[in-house]
Write a protein that holds these residues in place. Structure first.
Motif, mmCIF file in Angstrom:
data_model
loop_
_atom_site.group_PDB
_atom_site.id
_atom_site.type_symbol
_atom_site.label_atom_id
_atom_site.label_comp_id
_atom_site.label_asym_id
_atom_site.label_seq_id
_atom_site.Cartn_x
_atom_site.Cartn_y
_atom_site.Cartn_z
ATOM 1 N N THR A 28 21.149 7.799 41.786
ATOM 2 C CA THR A 28 22.283 7.886 43.037
ATOM 3 C C THR A 28 23.751 6.921 42.942
ATOM 4 O O THR A 28 23.080 6.044 43.184
ATOM 5 N N ALA A 29 24.897 7.360 43.390
ATOM 6 C CA ALA A 29 25.533 6.322 43.769
ATOM 7 C C ALA A 29 25.321 5.552 45.422
ATOM 8 O O ALA A 29 25.888 4.272 45.595
ATOM 9 N N SER A 30 24.741 5.994 46.131
ATOM 10 C CA SER A 30 24.329 5.678 47.594
ATOM 11 C C SER A 30 23.835 4.509 47.179
ATOM 12 O O SER A 30 22.598 4.709 46.696
ATOM 13 N N LEU A 43 22.691 3.003 50.165
ATOM 14 C CA LEU A 43 22.501 2.782 51.896
ATOM 15 C C LEU A 43 20.465 3.113 52.173
ATOM 16 O O LEU A 43 19.928 4.100 50.915
ATOM 17 N N PRO A 44 20.113 3.060 53.153
ATOM 18 C CA PRO A 44 19.130 2.211 53.299
ATOM 19 C C PRO A 44 18.385 3.507 53.235
ATOM 20 O O PRO A 44 17.141 4.304 52.829
ATOM 21 N N GLN A 45 19.319 4.594 54.490
ATOM 22 C CA GLN A 45 18.828 5.829 54.757
ATOM 23 C C GLN A 45 18.814 6.408 53.344
ATOM 24 O O GLN A 45 17.918 7.576 54.071
ATOM 25 N N ASP A 46 19.465 7.087 52.335
ATOM 26 C CA ASP A 46 19.412 7.243 51.439
ATOM 27 C C ASP A 46 18.581 7.542 50.746
ATOM 28 O O ASP A 46 17.335 7.996 49.846
ATOM 29 N N ARG A 47 17.972 5.765 50.273
ATOM 30 C CA ARG A 47 17.301 5.192 50.073
ATOM 31 C C ARG A 47 15.286 6.261 50.471
ATOM 32 O O ARG A 47 15.333 6.647 49.813
ATOM 33 N N ALA A 48 15.191 6.019 51.540
ATOM 34 C CA ALA A 48 14.374 6.434 52.404
ATOM 35 C C ALA A 48 14.833 8.069 52.843
ATOM 36 O O ALA A 48 13.811 8.185 52.276
ATOM 37 N N ALA A 49 15.316 8.681 52.860
ATOM 38 C CA ALA A 49 15.605 9.977 52.729
ATOM 39 C C ALA A 49 14.960 10.613 51.272
ATOM 40 O O ALA A 49 13.892 11.269 51.296
ATOM 41 N N LEU A 61 16.991 4.527 41.481
ATOM 42 C CA LEU A 61 17.434 4.059 40.785
ATOM 43 C C LEU A 61 19.147 4.234 41.274
ATOM 44 O O LEU A 61 20.187 5.192 40.871
ATOM 45 N N ASP A 62 19.827 3.045 41.783
ATOM 46 C CA ASP A 62 21.494 2.586 41.479
ATOM 47 C C ASP A 62 22.432 2.838 40.882
ATOM 48 O O ASP A 62 22.072 2.329 39.690
ATOM 49 N N LYS A 63 22.853 4.110 41.089
ATOM 50 C CA LYS A 63 24.195 3.696 39.536
ATOM 51 C C LYS A 63 25.480 3.150 40.764
ATOM 52 O O LYS A 63 25.477 3.184 41.389
ATOM 53 N N PRO A 64 25.973 2.334 39.651
ATOM 54 C CA PRO A 64 25.747 2.427 38.382
ATOM 55 C C PRO A 64 24.460 1.523 38.067
ATOM 56 O O PRO A 64 24.425 0.439 39.028
#
Length: 128
Positions: free
Chosen positions: A90-92, A94-100, A110-113
């Motif tokens: 994902t392009a997000s 944010l720590p909360q997105d990783r945790a989710a 894996l972060d985009k880009p």
């Protein structure tokens, strides 16, 4: 040989991922079969029909959030049999997105880009 399910709705991204993986120096990555899906429903169909070892799962898809599929896999709903490793892509950042993503059942993030080397290293780590 391993099978990777690439769940990505953007054609250019699918093409690039396949090109990077097919040229990887890591033999396990280079020789993996890559099948793709452009939506959650197509991914579910692929998972029912194909024995998949690793899912590269985009989070924002035309028919919903990839975390829904991650939850289904974690709960054993798809497919019947072994659960593939799931990498959220994902392009997000944010720590909360990783945790989710981890909470939903993803094994990695894996972060985009991302750099080609990071993609190959992530896939190799999970297929080895």
């Amino acid at each position: 040989m391993s099978t990777i399910l690439l769940v990505e709705d953007e054609e250019l991204n699918r093409t690039l991922v396949k090109a990077v993986l097919s040229r990887a120096s890591d033999e396990t990555v280079r020789t993996a079969t890559v099948v793709d899906a452009t939506s959650l429903s197509a991914a579910r169909d692929r998972l029912r029909a194909t024995d998949v070892d690793l899912v590269l799962l985009d989070m924002n898809l035309p028919d919903g959030n990839g975390l829904n599929l991650a939850r289904e896999l974690a709960a054993g709903l798809l497919p019947a049999g072994k659960r593939p490793t799931v990498v959220a892509v994902t392009a997000s950042v944010l720590p909360q997105d990783r945790a989710a993503a981890i909470e939903a059942g993803c094994d990695d993030f894996l972060d985009k880009p991302y750099a080609a080397a990071d993609l190959v290293a992530t896939v190799a780590r999970h297929l080895s």
